[in-house]
Design a protein around this motif. Structure first.
Motif, PDB file in Angstrom:
ATOM      1  N   TRP A  99      -2.171  -0.882 -50.741  1.00 52.00           N
ATOM      2  CA  TRP A  99      -1.275  -2.015 -50.514  1.00 52.00           C
ATOM      3  C   TRP A  99      -1.497  -3.094 -51.562  1.00 52.00           C
ATOM      4  CZ3 TRP A  99       2.183  -0.736 -47.013  1.00 52.00           C
ATOM      5  CH2 TRP A  99       1.831   0.170 -46.027  1.00 52.00           C
ATOM      6  N   ASP A 133       2.832 -10.185 -43.109  1.00 55.86           N
ATOM      7  CA  ASP A 133       2.670  -8.773 -43.439  1.00 55.86           C
ATOM      8  C   ASP A 133       1.315  -8.513 -44.080  1.00 55.86           C
ATOM      9  OD1 ASP A 133       6.132  -8.194 -44.401  1.00 55.86           O
ATOM     10  OD2 ASP A 133       5.157  -8.162 -42.448  1.00 55.86           O
ATOM     11  N   LEU A 137      -1.479  -5.941 -42.844  1.00 56.15           N
ATOM     12  CA  LEU A 137      -1.976  -4.868 -43.715  1.00 56.15           C
ATOM     13  C   LEU A 137      -3.505  -4.873 -43.773  1.00 56.15           C
ATOM     14  CD1 LEU A 137       0.514  -5.141 -46.717  1.00 56.15           C
ATOM     15  CD2 LEU A 137       0.441  -3.357 -44.968  1.00 56.15           C
TER      16      LEU A 137
END
Length: 160
Positions: A99, A133, A137
């Motif tokens: 990520w 987000d 994550l």
């Protein structure tokens, strides 16, 4: 003695109550001012303590991000942010768990990131997840790492 003379004598002997009322008002106002000053001092102490704790948390955040960048040397990079509102601020970008993650680094903390390569490229080259987000994550990645540790410990025959 005339009426006028009596009134003059009475007015000199009997002083009006006005100054006494004014002194009571003055004492009350002085007391309220003193109380307000004490409250101000107390709230200023709270504000100062909050500022110290915030500074401590920001320093700890910078150290943890520096450590995280050291753990991901292949993907960690610092890029400058543009615009007058970001004067001297950089963005730490790295890839963890597949990520793209990024954080703003204030100028005062840049010395902690001397080990991170600097790129003058536009920050638009790196995707930026929104804060919600990114937090999700990171939590997901931590859970995966924790499960991996538990599995490895189980395979080795010890409890995590």
């Amino acid at each position: 003695m005339t009426t006028h003379a009596r009134e003059g004598l009475l007015s000199r002997l009997v002083r009006p109550r006005r100054p006494a009322a004014e002194s009571v008002d003055r004492l009350r106002l002085e007391h309220e001012l003193a109380v307000s000053r004490l409250r101000l001092a107390r709230w200023q102490q709270h504000a100062d303590a909050y500022e110290r704790r915030l500074g401590d948390a920001e320093r700890e955040r910078a150290h943890l991000l520096s450590w995280l960048a050291a753990l991901h040397p292949a993907s960690a990079v610092l890029t400058p942010l543009t615009g007058p509102e970001h004067e001297g601020t950089h963005r730490l970008c790295l890839i963890a768990g597949g990520w793209h993650l990024s954080w703003h680094i204030p100028p005062a903390d840049l010395a902690l990131f001397a080990h991170v390569p600097f790129r003058a490229e536009s920050v638009d080259a790196h995707p930026v997840p929104d804060a919600v987000d990114q937090g999700a994550l990171i939590r997901r990645h931590v859970r995966l790492l924790a499960m991996e540790g538990a599995v490895q410990a189980g395979l080795a025959g010890r409890t995590p």
